[in-house]
Scaffold this active site. Structure first.
Site, PDB file in Angstrom:
ATOM      1  N   LYS A  50       0.781  -1.049   0.102  1.00  0.00           N
ATOM      2  CA  LYS A  50      -0.012   0.043   0.089  1.00  0.00           C
ATOM      3  C   LYS A  50       0.795   1.178  -0.049  1.00  0.00           C
ATOM      4  CE  LYS A  50      -3.874   1.955   2.642  1.00  0.00           C
ATOM      5  NZ  LYS A  50      -4.717   1.966   3.766  1.00  0.00           N
ATOM      6  N   SER A  89      -9.785   1.682   3.069  1.00  0.00           N
ATOM      7  CA  SER A  89      -8.866   2.644   2.293  1.00  0.00           C
ATOM      8  C   SER A  89      -7.884   1.689   1.357  1.00  0.00           C
ATOM      9  CB  SER A  89      -8.075   3.606   3.097  1.00  0.00           C
ATOM     10  OG  SER A  89      -7.343   3.087   4.102  1.00  0.00           O
ATOM     11  N   SER A 120      -9.771  -0.610   7.011  1.00  0.00           N
ATOM     12  CA  SER A 120      -9.307  -0.737   5.944  1.00  0.00           C
ATOM     13  C   SER A 120      -8.860  -1.868   5.303  1.00  0.00           C
ATOM     14  CB  SER A 120      -8.294   0.507   5.834  1.00  0.00           C
ATOM     15  OG  SER A 120      -9.053   1.697   5.537  1.00  0.00           O
TER      16      SER A 120
END
Ligand code: GLN
Length: 479
Positions: free
Chosen positions: A80, A155, A179
């Site tokens: 990420k 997210s 997330s």
């Protein structure tokens, strides 16, 4: 070479051992495949071919000398874009950090490298990890590979999507209020939020430091456990990282589950879409057949979780994001004086959601409101954590849905932030309590949208959670 899009960690290791392919061949094929597929989903923000190739050469050299290539030797993994990668852009999906290149690796990334992983690229996400749909990325939304007109969740939407799409074998994400688990459930992959402190946060760009967790996504439970094993453990560079030893998850998760006690928190079945509820009930039946005892429990302070979370996370975010002032890092707006430069930079380069949270967070921390909001929220957080300790004193694990509904359409909830915040209702409690939790695929709706089953266990009892998830998966899960 086997089909890259369905490869598991076990298959990569087997393939390398049997010389079906070399790590360099795999790195090149994976890179080519990821770059070709990415326009469909926008799940990667950047690729790191040099990094992957260099790591692959080392894996091949080790294999040639009969040495162990590492726990994740030769496995293509995405990270990420909120985790710092030395020499590779780390944007946090924000225009503020559009050209920021960290001088060091996050500990989780360093450990991936040390275990032989091939880092393919950086995964898209909501700006500074704020969001539930990946639509807050400054570089465009991610499309859910299962249904391209829908969000992958957020997210860590890019991290979930690359695993579902098959452009990485596993990935790392971060979870502050859901997330990892929510995108895992929307994309039909496994996502794990470990105990707070289980994985170092060093080099994770901070959103809300007391809630941020780094964790893995993978196609199956065993792979997720393996990635966690590689990145977990005490780190001198993060004072909140735990000394507790890391279990042998591969051995622990294979232990039988008969006789294990599971609690069903009744508050987590209110406001749930019927089809999602049906899948979770079907999942419970599978566990009952495996010999688990199931009973209803109560987590009475659940109703306050969203308010509590959005006070604490915005307070911490307002403080953490104060460093983006146009002096350090990359973006700076033109202005006549210093104060104007500060405000213009923040005004021009932060997206709407970040600004909303900075304002809310600054407000709840301000004189006269601190006690009424922030302090109160901290007390509520203690009550929520107490709910879990009470329930988990009686049962081994809790099972609940991850999200009240499956993946929604792109654009559907953007106009109403409150609606978006409500999609985290079942996940934020786990972060507030700091306990391990995960999403494991639990069938699909009639429209073909994946549903995730959530498992919570006690602090540092990731093994208990993996044991249930693994047994559930081995039993075939839910159709
Ligand atoms: N959706 C939640 C939020 O917007 C959680 C985000 C996260 O876990 N990083 O804050």
């Amino acid at each position: 070479m086997e089909n890259l899009s369905t490869l598991t960690i076990g298959e990569v290791k087997q393939g390398l051992k049997e010389k079906k392919f070399s790590a360099v061949e795999l790195a090149r094929a994976a890179m080519q495949f990821a770059e070709a597929e990415n326009p469909k989903t926008n799940a990667y923000l950047s690729f790191s071919p040099e990094l992957a190739e260099e790591a692959a050469k080392q894996v091949d050299a080790k294999l040639a000398h009969g040495e162990d290539p590492g726990l994740l030797g030769g496995v293509p993994i995405a990270v990420k874009d909120v985790l710092s990668t030395k020499g590779v852009k780390t944007t946090c999906a924000s225009r503020l950090l559009e050209n920021y290149v960290p001088a060091y690796d996050a500990t989780a990334v360093e450990r991936l490298k040390a275990s032989g992983a091939l880092i393919v690229g950086k995964a898209n996400c909501d700006e500074f990890a704020m969001g539930s749909s990946n639509e807050n990325s400054a570089f465009g939304p991610v499309r859910n590979p299962v249904a391209l007109d829908r969000v992958p969740g957020g997210s860590s939407g890019g991290s979930a999507a690359v695993v579902a799409q098959g452009t990485a074998v596993a990935s790392l994400g971060s979870d502050t209020g859901g997330s990892i688990r929510q995108p895992a459930s929307f994309c039909g992959v496994v996502g794990v939020t470990p105990t707070y402190g289980r994985v170092s946060r060093y080099g994770l760009v901070a959103f809300a430091s007391s809630l941020d967790h780094v964790g893995p996504f993978a196609r199956n439970v065993s792979d997720a456990a393996l990635v966690l094993e590689a990145i977990a453990g005490r780190d001198e560079l993060d004072a909140t990282s735990a000394f507790a030893p890391v279990d042998d998850y591969q051995a622990e998760m294979r232990k039988p589950v008969a006789g294990m006690k599971i609690g069903i928190p009744k508050e987590y079945f209110d406001g749930l879409e019927a089809e999602t509820g049906d899948k979770i009930y079907a999942g419970l039946e599978v566990l009952k057949k495996l010999g688990c005892e199931v009973k209803e429990v109560s987590l009475p302070h659940t109703a306050y979780a969203i308010s509590c979370y959005y006070i604490i996370c915005t307070a911490e975010a307002s403080s953490n994001l104060a460093r983006y002032d146009g002096v350090r890092y990359t973006a700076r707006a033109e202005a006549a004086g210093l104060n104007e430069m500060y405000s213009r930079t923040r005004g021009e380069f932060f997206g709407m959601e970040c600004k909303r949270r900075i304002m809310l967070g600054t407000y709840v921390l301000s004189h006269g409101y601190y006690d009424a909001f922030y302090l109160k929220a901290q007390k509520v957080r203690t009550l929520i954590a107490g709910d879990f300790s009470n329930a988990l004193a009686d049962v081994d694990a809790l099972i609940a849905p991850v999200s009240p509904f499956p993946a929604f359409k792109i654009g559907e909830k953007m106009a109403d932030p409150m609606q978006m915040y409500l999609s985290d209702i079942y996940t934020i409690t786990g972060d507030l309590a700091g306990i391990p939790c995960m999403s494991v695929p639990c069938g699909k709706t009639a429209a073909g949208l994946p549903v995730g089953m959530q498992i919570f266990s006690g602090h540092f009892k990731e093994s208990t959670m993996f044991r249930l998830a693994y047994a559930f998966e081995q039993a075939g899960g839910v159709a």
